[in-house]
Design an enzyme around this catalytic site. Structure first.
Site, short mmCIF file in Angstrom:
data_model
loop_
_atom_site.label_atom_id
_atom_site.label_comp_id
_atom_site.label_asym_id
_atom_site.label_seq_id
_atom_site.Cartn_x
_atom_site.Cartn_y
_atom_site.Cartn_z
N GLY A 145 0.84 -1.19 0.00
CA GLY A 145 0.00 0.00 0.00
C GLY A 145 0.88 1.24 0.00
O GLY A 145 2.07 1.16 0.32
N GLN A 147 3.04 9.91 1.56
CA GLN A 147 4.35 9.24 1.65
C GLN A 147 5.28 9.64 0.51
O GLN A 147 6.50 9.44 0.61
CB GLN A 147 4.18 7.71 1.68
CG GLN A 147 3.50 7.21 2.96
CD GLN A 147 3.34 5.71 2.96
OE1 GLN A 147 2.38 5.18 2.39
NE2 GLN A 147 4.28 5.01 3.56
N CYS A 183 5.89 -0.34 7.49
CA CYS A 183 5.53 0.87 6.75
C CYS A 183 6.74 1.32 5.94
O CYS A 183 7.86 1.37 6.47
CB CYS A 183 5.10 1.97 7.71
SG CYS A 183 4.61 3.50 6.89
N LEU A 184 6.52 1.69 4.70
CA LEU A 184 7.62 2.14 3.84
C LEU A 184 8.24 3.43 4.38
O LEU A 184 9.38 3.73 4.06
CB LEU A 184 7.12 2.34 2.41
CG LEU A 184 6.65 1.03 1.72
CD1 LEU A 184 6.01 1.35 0.37
CD2 LEU A 184 7.79 0.04 1.57
N HIS A 220 -4.48 1.27 7.84
CA HIS A 220 -3.10 1.80 7.93
C HIS A 220 -2.95 2.99 6.97
O HIS A 220 -2.39 4.02 7.34
CB HIS A 220 -2.13 0.66 7.58
CG HIS A 220 -0.69 1.04 7.44
ND1 HIS A 220 0.31 0.54 8.25
CD2 HIS A 220 -0.04 1.87 6.56
CE1 HIS A 220 1.49 1.05 7.88
NE2 HIS A 220 1.30 1.85 6.84
N GLU A 221 -3.50 2.85 5.76
CA GLU A 221 -3.38 3.93 4.77
C GLU A 221 -4.20 5.16 5.16
O GLU A 221 -3.75 6.30 5.00
CB GLU A 221 -3.80 3.44 3.38
CG GLU A 221 -3.02 2.25 2.83
CD GLU A 221 -1.52 2.40 2.89
OE1 GLU A 221 -1.02 3.55 2.93
OE2 GLU A 221 -0.82 1.38 2.93
N HIS A 243 -2.48 7.29 7.53
CA HIS A 243 -1.53 8.21 6.89
C HIS A 243 -2.21 9.52 6.49
O HIS A 243 -1.63 10.60 6.61
CB HIS A 243 -0.90 7.59 5.63
CG HIS A 243 0.26 6.68 5.89
ND1 HIS A 243 1.44 7.10 6.46
CD2 HIS A 243 0.44 5.36 5.61
CE1 HIS A 243 2.29 6.08 6.54
NE2 HIS A 243 1.70 5.01 6.02
O1 GNR Z 1 4.01 -2.64 2.61
C1 GNR Z 1 3.31 -2.49 3.62
N1 GNR Z 1 2.98 -3.57 4.37
C2 GNR Z 1 2.05 -3.55 5.39
C3 GNR Z 1 1.99 -4.63 6.26
C4 GNR Z 1 1.06 -4.66 7.26
C5 GNR Z 1 0.18 -3.62 7.42
C6 GNR Z 1 0.24 -2.53 6.57
C7 GNR Z 1 1.16 -2.50 5.56
S1 GNR Z 1 1.20 -1.14 4.48
C8 GNR Z 1 2.88 -1.13 4.03
C9 GNR Z 1 3.17 -0.07 2.98
C10 GNR Z 1 2.93 1.29 3.59
O2 GNR Z 1 3.72 1.86 4.28
N2 GNR Z 1 1.77 1.85 3.35
O3 GNR Z 1 1.47 3.02 3.90
NI NI Z 2 2.61 3.08 5.78
#
Ligand code: GNR
Ligand code: NI
Length: 192
Positions: free
Chosen positions: A46, A51, A117-118, A159-160, A163
């Protein structure tokens, strides 16, 4: 198409609240294409626009799935693929774009997932979130959709959407664990 630089914590830009998308034009389509390229390159499942420095309520997700049409390719790497129980079929992309996403009726049941998270590279921690929800969003043409989400998709979209509100998964941890994660990040950055 372009791979965009991903902003990492503790950059203040990640704390911004992103603004609704109101214009559904070619520039938006280009941004989405670049976000997919950036996410696949990372790789991640995601990516929220903030980001890559764009404070707009836009996220891309791809959980991928086994390609039903592809023949399982024979691979000879010394690992017993016939009996190992994994699915070794090639995966196919399932790109999803969610513009102005909103969570509706989150379930009362929670699930725990080890998130990453990236923008917080190489740090993983358990986060508890509603196990399922409904999602309302707009597509690239501005058309409104609604769909039930569960499991990893529900986790990922929450999670997104965090952000978009300036929240990182480490903000769901205790202050001790969050500070440990931030110290680890700082150290990793110093080491190069
Ligand atoms: O790549 C991602 N893996 C992930 C694993 C578990 C819960 C959420 C994620 S999202 C993350 C990519 C990211 O930072 N998205 O904002
Ligand atoms: Ni993230």
């Amino acid at each position: 198409m372009a791979i965009l630089p991903i902003i990492e914590a503790p950059d203040a830009r990640l704390k911004q609240i992103s603004a609704p998308v109101t214009v559904f034009d070619d520039a938006l389509k280009t941004l989405v294409a670049d976000m997919f390229e950036t996410m696949y390159d990372a790789p991640g499942i995601g990516l929220a626009a903030i980001q890559v420095g764009v404070p707009a309520r836009l996220v891309v997700v791809d959980l991928m799935e086994p390609d039903e049409d592809a023949a399982p390719e024979p691979v000879d790497d010394g690992h017993d693929h016939e009996n190992c129980g994994h699915d070794h079929r090639p995966m196919k992309k399932v790109p999803r774009v969610f513009i102005n996403p909103e969570i509706l009726d989150p379930s009362e049941e929670f699930s725990v997932y080890s998130e990453g998270c990236l923008s917080v590279p190489d740090i993983y921690a358990d986060v508890e979130r509603p196990e399922a929800c409904r999602l309302r969003w707009q597509d690239l043409d501005g058309v409104v959709h609604e769909e039930a989400m569960e499991g990893l998709m529900a986790t990922c979209i929450q999670h997104e959407i965090d952000h978009l509100e300036g929240i990182l998964f480490i903000d769901h941890l205790s202050r001790l664990k969050r500070n440990m994660a931030l110290k680890k990040l700082e150290k990793a950055r110093k080491m190069g």
